[in-house]
Write a protein that holds these residues in place. Structure first.
Motif, PDB file in Angstrom:
ATOM      1  N   GLY B 121       0.793  -1.225   0.000  1.00 58.06           N
ATOM      2  CA  GLY B 121       0.000   0.000   0.000  1.00 58.06           C
ATOM      3  C   GLY B 121       0.822   1.270   0.000  1.00 58.06           C
ATOM      4  N   ALA B 122       1.961   1.237   0.708  1.00 59.41           N
ATOM      5  CA  ALA B 122       2.750   2.465   0.815  1.00 59.41           C
ATOM      6  C   ALA B 122       3.251   2.930  -0.545  1.00 59.41           C
ATOM      7  N   SER B 123       3.447   1.989  -1.470  1.00 63.38           N
ATOM      8  CA  SER B 123       3.996   2.379  -2.767  1.00 63.38           C
ATOM      9  C   SER B 123       2.950   3.068  -3.635  1.00 63.38           C
ATOM     10  N   PHE B 124       1.672   2.987  -3.237  1.00 62.24           N
ATOM     11  CA  PHE B 124       0.641   3.674  -4.018  1.00 62.24           C
ATOM     12  C   PHE B 124       0.636   5.173  -3.740  1.00 62.24           C
ATOM     13  N   LEU B 125       1.176   5.544  -2.571  1.00 59.22           N
ATOM     14  CA  LEU B 125       1.138   6.962  -2.195  1.00 59.22           C
ATOM     15  C   LEU B 125       2.326   7.701  -2.801  1.00 59.22           C
ATOM     16  N   ALA B 126       2.110   8.972  -3.079  1.00 60.67           N
ATOM     17  CA  ALA B 126       3.220   9.797  -3.534  1.00 60.67           C
ATOM     18  C   ALA B 126       4.202   9.964  -2.382  1.00 60.67           C
ATOM     19  N   PRO B 127       5.488  10.126  -2.687  1.00 60.59           N
ATOM     20  CA  PRO B 127       6.475  10.282  -1.604  1.00 60.59           C
ATOM     21  C   PRO B 127       6.154  11.461  -0.694  1.00 60.59           C
ATOM     22  N   SER B 128       5.477  12.445  -1.211  1.00 56.23           N
ATOM     23  CA  SER B 128       5.199  13.612  -0.377  1.00 56.23           C
ATOM     24  C   SER B 128       3.796  13.560   0.213  1.00 56.23           C
ATOM     25  N   ALA B 129       3.149  12.379   0.184  1.00 53.93           N
ATOM     26  CA  ALA B 129       1.764  12.299   0.661  1.00 53.93           C
ATOM     27  C   ALA B 129       1.636  12.742   2.110  1.00 53.93           C
ATOM     28  N   TRP B 130       2.660  12.431   2.919  1.00 56.50           N
ATOM     29  CA  TRP B 130       2.547  12.776   4.345  1.00 56.50           C
ATOM     30  C   TRP B 130       2.495  14.280   4.556  1.00 56.50           C
TER      31      TRP B 130
END
Lengths: 450, 436
Positions: B121-130
């Motif tokens: 799941g983490a790879s679906f988010l953009a690196p700057s999602a946080w």
């Protein structure tokens, strides 16, 4: 603020002069508004001049005051170190959250801030004082017979003259700055080595003999090959034929729509062409090269950059050709048609030969434009300097090397940076010569038919 | 046509051409064919040129439209369970960003993605999602104590998988998340109001656009008055002498000098150091700032404005000047009250075209250092800034695939602005053009 004062000065002076006008026994020499302008000028110009000088002088005044303050006692004697601490202090004075720099800078920051505020106050107070003094002096001179108009107009003429001298100063500035940096370069690298050397690799410069890797012939060749050969092979036929078709064959409606469309090609920013060349054209050219049997074809070929550059130049050639075709007297065209020649025979045997000087001048200007073009080659051509006749191989240009040399991290005095200015000077001289020749040809040719 | 019937005593040496003979007919056909070919060639040249323009635009639109869309994932978060080491007081201080970053927020977001979307799941988010979560928490600190669903940007690869050209893992993820109904698509507002970033999902053009606007403001404020005033001088007052010729020659040459030379000028004059009388004087203008870019571009487009203004002034008929002089106007009044207002539409058209050229210019600005990585839009004319074309150049150098569509999208914005400017120029010309 000063503009506001100027406006007030303008209004009062106008009112005062108008009162003279109404109640006066003598006729006013100048219109009330001209008196207004006179006072306004006296109110605005001196303080603006003062502020311009002040803003140039005050940083060094601030610096001296800060250096003499007790807080600066701990500063290092080395100019470089001292300057960096002062710069940090300035940053902290502007923005307290700028970060935690040197403790000495933290300590100096309030002093810097206070000194700066003080000098800013002194400056603005003096400017306002000047504005009032100038305004008062000018108002006191308003009399019915005072020649405000001549004074205002003389100042305005001076302004016009100064504005037109800026063009000369710019040309001079370009020449002097390029020449100055280039002489510094040629102190380190002999000019013959630069102009006739065939090896260019600024990445590895031997400190003892910098000229050995700064021979610019490959760059000149690459520039000529991309800008004057490949680009012109695209631009001349397409530009000329478009101009011929649009002026001689096309209906008025077609002409009305297609001419601006072609001109849009010239309006597209070069960075867009560069991106297009690098992303779409270059891979296609590479595929073509692979098909032709060169599996190691460069994806930064001279052909890709030259093709796109040629397309960019099309409207340029076309509008120059358009102008010169239009300048050929109609009698020549009509005569040829009356003798039974077809339109195409008239064009190729009468119109184009008659317009040839103009077309050639246009091509020269187009070449000068192409070799000065930067973004397309920066993005699509390669940095490797090779002398090749094969358009599928890589080639580099003068402009690309200027950008590469100046955007790296190098100090200002290295032969690498200075080489960029020498290249710039060469480019400037070549384009200047091309332009002068082209403009002279155009002028001669216009006179021939007038 | 047949030969003359009666052979005269002094028969003409040259026979009239027999146009109907087979040889002549063939020749005429050949000439007409050549005529048609020539005509086709001309039409072909026009069509190919126009087709190239169309191809360029279509390529840019095809790649660029995706830059204006954003794919977001609805991420269920439980920050209370994540137990971030952040206090309420920290959230209200200026150091909130730092506190949240070091408090383990990034990890918490990734864990939440794994819980919600599966092991990858983490790879679906953009690196700057946080960063999106961080900003949401700063807006609403109560998020730290409850469960919530926050929309965060999806990774570039995920976005591409959604339109059918991603890798297999991402395609599977898309299928799974579509079932979970966690995908939101919409207009990418981020792109319009953010600045540069290292993550293609988080970039925007506002910073570059603002830099461009500020640079253009400086350019206009210098180039317009100077250009118009010198055009007036040269056209109306200048005596015919060697100095005037020199001015004219330098203006004509400046108009044809390559733009990169102006970059070298700016670098050497405004940013270089001067040694006068043993003292070194620092750079005249700050590096990378709109003011130095504006001054450099102003020098570049000034000749364009001068030439256009001179033509406009030349177009005002002499009878107007004579009439004004005849009723007692001074030479200055003639120009400023009568000639200039009549020439203004032409002058404005030329100015807009010059400004459009300055807006699309890249090379000189690269040299004077407006190529820095600028994360915040410039606040003043002396702040470091970048401009739209340079931003396009910088993005085109990025390796990440997500930047391709952003570059094309930025190009579309630039082209739209330029098109609007040129349209305005054409409108002005048509509306106010006077035939004397």
């Amino acid at each position: 603020m000063i503009l506001g004062l100027g406006l007030i000065g303008w209004l009062t002076a106008r009112a005062r002069a108008a009162r003279f006008d109404r109640g006066g026994r003598k006729r006013l020499h100048s219109l009330p508004a001209q008196h207004g302008w006179y006072v306004g000028m006296w109110t605005i110009l001196p303080p603006l001049l003062f502020l311009a000088i002040w803003s140039a002088v005050s940083p060094s005044l601030v610096r001296q005051t800060v250096l003499q303050s007790p807080a600066a006692a701990g500063l290092s004697d080395f100019a470089f170190e001292r300057d960096s601490v002062l710069a940090q202090a300035r940053a902290i004075a502007e923005d307290p959250f700028a970060g935690d720099g040197d403790p000495l800078a933290q300590q100096l920051a309030p002093v810097v801030g206070a000194t700066r505020t003080r000098y800013a106050w002194i400056g603005s107070a003096a400017a306002i004082l000047l504005a009032f003094a100038g305004g008062a002096f000018a108002i006191s001179r308003i009399r019915p017979d005072f020649r405000a108009r001549s004074k205002v107009e003389r100042t305005l003429m001076m302004g016009l003259l100064v504005a037109s001298l800026i063009a000369i100063f710019t040309t001079l500035g370009i020449f002097v700055s390029l020449f100055w940096e280039s002489t510094r370069f040629f102190e380190q690298v002999p000019i013959t080595q630069f102009l006739f050397g065939t090896h260019w690799s600024p990445q590895v410069i031997d400190a003892k003999n910098p000229g050995a890797s700064l021979g610019a012939v490959p760059l000149f060749w690459g520039t000529f090959f991309i800008g004057a050969v490949i680009a012109m092979l695209v631009a001349i036929p397409f530009g000329l034929m478009s101009a011929v078709y649009l002026t001689q064959y096309a209906s008025a409606t077609t002409r009305r729509w297609m001419k601006p469309t072609l001109e849009m090609l010239a309006g597209v920013p070069t960075v867009v062409y560069g991106y297009f060349a690098a992303l779409t054209v270059a891979p296609a050219v590479r595929k073509l090269a692979v098909l032709l049997g060169d599996p190691f074809a460069s994806s930064e070929s001279a052909l890709a950059a030259g093709l796109v550059m040629g397309v960019m130049i099309i409207p340029f050639v076309s509008s120059m050709a358009d102008d010169s075709l239009a300048a050929v007297p109609t009698a020549m065209r009509d005569g040829s048609l009356a003798m039974g020649a077809t339109t195409s025979e008239t064009i190729s045997r009468v119109l184009v030969p008659a317009a040839l000087p103009g077309v050639v001048a246009g091509v020269l200007l187009a070449v000068s434009r192409a070799i000065g073009e930067t973004m397309i080659v920066v993005m699509a051509a390669s940095g490797a300097a090779t002398i090749t006749l094969n358009p599928l191989q890589s080639a580099t240009t003068v402009t690309k090397q200027i950008v590469d040399l100046l955007t790296g991290e190098a100090e200002f005095d290295s032969p690498k940076t200075l080489a960029a200015f020498a290249l710039g000077l060469t480019l400037f001289i070549i384009t200047l010569l091309l332009n002068i020749v082209a403009l002279r040809v155009v002028k001669k040719y216009r006179e021939a038919y007038d | 046509m047949t030969k003359p019937a009666s052979p005269a005593a002094h028969a003409p040496e040259r026979q009239p051409t027999d146009w109907k003979s087979a040889a002549m007919q063939k020749r005429i056909r050949r000439r007409y064919a050549a005529e048609r070919r020539f005509r086709m060639l001309g039409a072909g040249a026009v069509i190919v040129s126009a087709a190239f323009l169309a191809f360029l635009l279509v390529t840019m639109v095809a790649q660029g439209w995706r830059g204006f869309t954003a794919t977001e994932l609805a991420l269920p978060l439980d920050l209370k369970a994540a137990q971030l080491k952040v206090t309420r007081e920290q959230l209200n201080s200026p150091a909130a960003d730092l506190a949240l970053a070091s408090g383990g927020l990034e990890e918490a977001v990734q864990n939440a993605a794994v819980t919600a979307f599966g092991p990858d799941g983490a790879s679906f988010l953009a690196p700057s999602a946080w960063v999106w979560v961080r900003d949401a928490v700063k807006r609403d600190p109560s998020l730290l104590e409850r469960r919530a669903t926050i929309n965060v940007p999806a990774a570039t690869g995920f976005d591409q998988a959604l339109t059918g050209d991603g890798d297999a893992a991402m395609e599977a993820g898309v299928a799974r998340l579509t079932r979970q109904n966690a995908i939101r698509r919409g207009f990418n507002w981020t792109f319009l109001h953010e600045s540069d970033s290292t993550d293609p999902v988080a970039v925007g053009i506002w910073g570059a656009l603002k830099g461009s606007l500020m640079t253009m403001a400086i350019t206009f404020l210098i180039a317009f008055p100077v250009g118009v005033l010198s055009a007036i001088y040269l056209e109306e007052y200048a005596p015919k002498n060697r100095w005037t010729d020199l001015i004219e020659v330098s203006i004509n040459n400046l108009a044809a000098v390559p733009s990169i030379i102006f970059g070298l000028l700016g670098l050497a004059v405004f940013l270089g150091t001067w040694e006068i009388g043993g003292r070194v004087y620092g750079p005249m203008l700050p590096r990378s700032a709109p003011i130095v870019g504006g001054v450099t571009l102003a020098l570049m487009i000034m000749p364009v404005i001068v030439i256009a203004s001179r033509n406009a002034i030349k177009g005002v008929p002499p009878s107007i000047r004579d009439a004004a002089l005849g009723i007692g106007a001074s030479p200055i009044q003639v120009v400023f009250h009568h000639v200039l207002p009549l020439a203004l539409p032409g002058i404005l058209t030329g100015t807009i075209i010059g400004m459009a050229r300055a807006l699309g210019e890249t090379a000189p600005l690269l040299l004077i250092g407006m190529r820095a990585f600028i994360v915040t839009p410039p606040g003043s004319f002396t702040d470091p800034a970048t401009v739209l074309p340079v931003q396009i150049f910088l993005w085109s150098d990025e390796v990440s695939r997500g930047f391709v569509e952003k570059t094309s999208a930025a190009i579309l914005v630039l082209l739209a602005v330029l098109l609007a400017m040129n349209g305005l120029a054409i409108y002005l010309r048509n509306k106010f053009e006077t035939r004397w």
